[in-house]
Design an enzyme around this catalytic site. Structure first.
Site, PDB file in Angstrom:
ATOM      1  N   LEU A  92       0.852  -1.196   0.000  1.00  0.00           N
ATOM      2  CA  LEU A  92       0.000   0.000   0.000  1.00  0.00           C
ATOM      3  C   LEU A  92       0.881   1.236   0.000  1.00  0.00           C
ATOM      4  O   LEU A  92       1.017   1.940   0.995  1.00  0.00           O
ATOM      5  CB  LEU A  92      -0.949  -0.006   1.203  1.00  0.00           C
ATOM      6  CG  LEU A  92      -2.076  -1.012   1.121  1.00  0.00           C
ATOM      7  CD1 LEU A  92      -2.942  -0.949   2.374  1.00  0.00           C
ATOM      8  CD2 LEU A  92      -2.926  -0.781  -0.111  1.00  0.00           C
ATOM      9  N   HIS A  93       1.525   1.462  -1.138  1.00  0.00           N
ATOM     10  CA  HIS A  93       2.425   2.589  -1.300  1.00  0.00           C
ATOM     11  C   HIS A  93       2.052   3.317  -2.584  1.00  0.00           C
ATOM     12  O   HIS A  93       1.669   2.695  -3.574  1.00  0.00           O
ATOM     13  CB  HIS A  93       3.869   2.083  -1.381  1.00  0.00           C
ATOM     14  CG  HIS A  93       4.874   3.177  -1.535  1.00  0.00           C
ATOM     15  ND1 HIS A  93       5.110   4.092  -0.541  1.00  0.00           N
ATOM     16  CD2 HIS A  93       5.660   3.517  -2.569  1.00  0.00           C
ATOM     17  CE1 HIS A  93       6.031   4.946  -0.974  1.00  0.00           C
ATOM     18  NE2 HIS A  93       6.378   4.612  -2.198  1.00  0.00           N
ATOM     19  N   ALA A  94       2.128   4.610  -2.580  1.00  0.00           N
ATOM     20  CA  ALA A  94       1.895   5.461  -3.745  1.00  0.00           C
ATOM     21  C   ALA A  94       0.568   5.165  -4.446  1.00  0.00           C
ATOM     22  O   ALA A  94      -0.484   5.390  -3.878  1.00  0.00           O
ATOM     23  CB  ALA A  94       3.076   5.396  -4.698  1.00  0.00           C
ATOM     24  N   PRO A 147      -1.217   2.346  -5.374  1.00  0.00           N
ATOM     25  CA  PRO A 147      -2.213   1.471  -4.753  1.00  0.00           C
ATOM     26  C   PRO A 147      -2.870   2.102  -3.522  1.00  0.00           C
ATOM     27  O   PRO A 147      -4.074   1.957  -3.313  1.00  0.00           O
ATOM     28  CB  PRO A 147      -1.421   0.219  -4.373  1.00  0.00           C
ATOM     29  CG  PRO A 147      -0.254   0.223  -5.304  1.00  0.00           C
ATOM     30  CD  PRO A 147       0.076   1.672  -5.510  1.00  0.00           C
TER      31      PRO A 147
END
Length: 88
Positions: A14-16, A18
């Site tokens: 769950l980075h950037a 997404p």
């Protein structure tokens, strides 16, 4: 309060991108939703910084919680977003 456990499908976690897609979907829900990793403190699913701060990686299990009349539908919609690898 309903709870749903979901495996993060995105290879980058769950980075950037997404996380932004997830937060946008959470903000569209008619009920408040929280997200947490493991036994950690849950955070507001509508906060991009909070969601990215969880450090959830691909393959990690996250816990979604919601309360209210539309909680089941909200959790289903958000679980689909989290389980999908948007970078594939």
């Amino acid at each position: 309060m309903l709870e749903r456990r979901v495996i993060v499908g995105s290879s980058v976690g769950l980075h950037a991108r997404p996380a932004a897609l997830f937060v946008k979907a959470a903000a569209a829900q008619p009920v408040p939703v929280t997200i947490g990793v493991g036994d950690g403190e849950p955070v507001d699913a509508r906060s991009l910084l909070s969601v990215m701060g969880l450090g959830a990686r691909g393959g990690d299990e996250v816990v979604l919680r919601a309360d209210g009349a539309e909680a089941e539908a909200a959790l289903s919609a958000l679980a689909t977003v989290i389980a999908t690898d948007h970078d594939a």
